[in-house]
Motif scaffolding. Sequence first.
Motif, short mmCIF file in Angstrom:
data_model
loop_
_atom_site.label_atom_id
_atom_site.label_comp_id
_atom_site.label_asym_id
_atom_site.label_seq_id
_atom_site.Cartn_x
_atom_site.Cartn_y
_atom_site.Cartn_z
N MET A 168 0.83 -1.20 0.00
CA MET A 168 0.00 0.00 0.00
C MET A 168 0.87 1.27 0.00
O MET A 168 0.57 2.22 -0.70
N VAL A 169 1.95 1.22 0.82
CA VAL A 169 2.84 2.38 0.87
C VAL A 169 3.39 2.70 -0.52
O VAL A 169 3.38 3.84 -0.97
N LYS A 170 3.82 1.66 -1.23
CA LYS A 170 4.37 1.85 -2.57
C LYS A 170 3.32 2.43 -3.51
O LYS A 170 3.59 3.32 -4.30
N ARG A 171 2.10 1.88 -3.40
CA ARG A 171 1.04 2.34 -4.29
C ARG A 171 0.76 3.83 -4.04
O ARG A 171 0.64 4.63 -4.97
N LEU A 172 0.67 4.22 -2.76
CA LEU A 172 0.39 5.62 -2.43
C LEU A 172 1.54 6.54 -2.89
O LEU A 172 1.31 7.63 -3.40
N ALA A 173 2.76 6.04 -2.71
CA ALA A 173 3.92 6.88 -3.06
C ALA A 173 4.07 7.04 -4.56
O ALA A 173 4.43 8.11 -5.05
N THR A 174 3.79 5.99 -5.29
CA THR A 174 4.02 6.09 -6.74
C THR A 174 2.82 6.68 -7.47
O THR A 174 2.91 7.03 -8.63
N SER A 175 1.69 6.80 -6.77
CA SER A 175 0.54 7.42 -7.44
C SER A 175 0.43 8.90 -7.04
O SER A 175 -0.58 9.54 -7.29
N ASP A 176 1.47 9.41 -6.40
CA ASP A 176 1.53 10.83 -6.02
C ASP A 176 0.59 11.17 -4.87
O ASP A 176 0.42 12.33 -4.53
N ALA A 177 -0.04 10.14 -4.29
CA ALA A 177 -1.00 10.39 -3.21
C ALA A 177 -0.30 10.36 -1.85
O ALA A 177 -0.57 9.51 -1.02
N PHE A 178 0.64 11.27 -1.67
CA PHE A 178 1.32 11.31 -0.38
C PHE A 178 1.67 12.75 -0.04
O PHE A 178 1.60 13.64 -0.88
N ILE A 179 2.02 12.93 1.21
CA ILE A 179 2.30 14.27 1.71
C ILE A 179 3.72 14.25 2.27
O ILE A 179 4.12 13.25 2.88
N ILE A 180 4.47 15.33 2.05
CA ILE A 180 5.83 15.35 2.61
C ILE A 180 5.99 16.55 3.54
O ILE A 180 5.36 17.59 3.33
N SER A 181 6.80 16.38 4.54
CA SER A 181 7.05 17.51 5.44
C SER A 181 8.02 18.46 4.73
O SER A 181 8.82 18.03 3.90
N GLN A 182 7.88 19.73 5.02
CA GLN A 182 8.73 20.68 4.31
C GLN A 182 10.15 20.75 4.86
O GLN A 182 11.12 20.50 4.14
N THR A 183 10.27 21.05 6.16
CA THR A 183 11.63 21.30 6.67
C THR A 183 12.46 20.03 6.83
O THR A 183 13.67 20.09 6.80
N ARG A 184 11.79 18.88 7.00
CA ARG A 184 12.57 17.65 7.20
C ARG A 184 12.69 16.81 5.93
O ARG A 184 13.29 15.75 5.94
N ALA A 185 12.06 17.27 4.85
CA ALA A 185 12.17 16.50 3.60
C ALA A 185 12.37 17.46 2.40
O ALA A 185 13.44 17.50 1.81
N ALA A 186 11.35 18.24 2.09
CA ALA A 186 11.39 19.06 0.86
C ALA A 186 12.62 19.98 0.78
O ALA A 186 13.23 20.11 -0.29
N ASP A 187 12.99 20.58 1.91
CA ASP A 187 14.09 21.56 1.87
C ASP A 187 15.46 20.95 1.59
O ASP A 187 16.43 21.67 1.41
N PHE A 188 15.54 19.62 1.55
CA PHE A 188 16.83 18.98 1.23
C PHE A 188 17.01 18.80 -0.28
O PHE A 188 18.00 18.23 -0.73
N PHE A 189 16.04 19.26 -1.06
CA PHE A 189 16.08 19.10 -2.51
C PHE A 189 16.01 20.47 -3.18
O PHE A 189 15.67 21.45 -2.53
N VAL A 190 16.29 20.50 -4.50
CA VAL A 190 16.31 21.80 -5.18
C VAL A 190 14.92 22.41 -5.35
O VAL A 190 14.80 23.62 -5.53
N SER A 191 13.89 21.59 -5.31
CA SER A 191 12.53 22.13 -5.33
C SER A 191 11.60 21.08 -4.72
O SER A 191 11.99 19.92 -4.57
N ILE A 192 10.40 21.51 -4.39
CA ILE A 192 9.48 20.59 -3.73
C ILE A 192 9.07 19.47 -4.69
O ILE A 192 8.96 18.31 -4.30
N GLU A 193 8.90 19.83 -5.97
CA GLU A 193 8.50 18.79 -6.92
C GLU A 193 9.62 17.78 -7.13
O GLU A 193 9.36 16.59 -7.30
N VAL A 194 10.86 18.24 -7.12
CA VAL A 194 11.99 17.31 -7.24
C VAL A 194 12.02 16.41 -5.99
O VAL A 194 12.25 15.20 -6.09
N ALA A 195 11.75 17.00 -4.84
CA ALA A 195 11.71 16.21 -3.60
C ALA A 195 10.65 15.12 -3.71
O ALA A 195 10.91 13.94 -3.43
N ARG A 196 9.47 15.51 -4.15
CA ARG A 196 8.37 14.54 -4.26
C ARG A 196 8.70 13.43 -5.26
O ARG A 196 8.46 12.26 -5.02
N ALA A 197 9.28 13.83 -6.40
CA ALA A 197 9.61 12.83 -7.42
C ALA A 197 10.68 11.87 -6.90
O ALA A 197 10.60 10.65 -7.11
#
Lengths: 106, 148
Positions: free
Chosen positions: A1-30
């Motif tokens: 289920m985790v894989k399905r949610l992650a690969t179907s874009d149906a997930f949420i990411i924290s900003q300061t502990r995840a997104a900010d480590f990448f060049v953009s939020i979309e790159v982080a999500r991808a």
Amino acid sequence: MVKRLATSDAFIISQTRAADFFVSIEVARATISATIGRMTAMDFAHTVKTQMDEADVYGPLLDGRQWYLKLTVQPVTRLIVISMHPAEKPLETNRERQAKKAKVRK
Amino acid sequence: MKPFTCPECGGMVRPIKRRGRMARHSTMMIEVPETIRIPECDRCGERFIDARTAKVIDAALAKVYRAALHQLVRRAIEVLTKHVEQKDLEQLLGLSHGYLSHLKAGRKMPSPELVAHLGVLAKSPAKRVGELRAYWHENEPSRRTRAA
Ligand SMILES: [Zn+2]
């Protein structure tokens, strides 16, 4: 289920502990989506108790470096990536545990 | 996005608008426009981003980032061309003739890498342009072969 949610874009990411480590939020999500899609049981490290629930910690490798990936699934099947950043200290995942066992057997 | 419980602290996460929220875009931390709703925990302040919110934030930050790069590149070229002719600078950086004019006029988008190079050179123009000139000169293949 985790894989399905992650690969179907149906997930949420924290900003300061995840997104900010990448060049953009979309790159982080991808990157997170692709990483979860590739992960196996070997990447699992341990489960931690959070204020609310439990979260699983993984130590997947990205370009040869270990990352700290913490995720939880909430009711209504909401996958939340709480953390995704380079591991600050080495995580012992099933991969390392298996390698240790193999060494002892030798 | 419907409110949900913060997985870290148990607070409530609700989409809100406010000022002062910074997010990374390429080489910079940029303020997210206050008109964008981002789900935020009312206790620990962590923000949680879904696919749709990510698109909206990234589009807004990309626009601000592009404007910032244009402004930085213009400023750096202005400082540098007081010390070196524009065509010499283009040659030193391996750029085609007239490229810096396009950047100044906003007709071309500079890469963050080029902005970084120009920005560092512009910090101490006379000294650093001299160093760059010497660097290329000292490392000309024929010169290196002779030295070896
Ligand atoms: Zn919280």
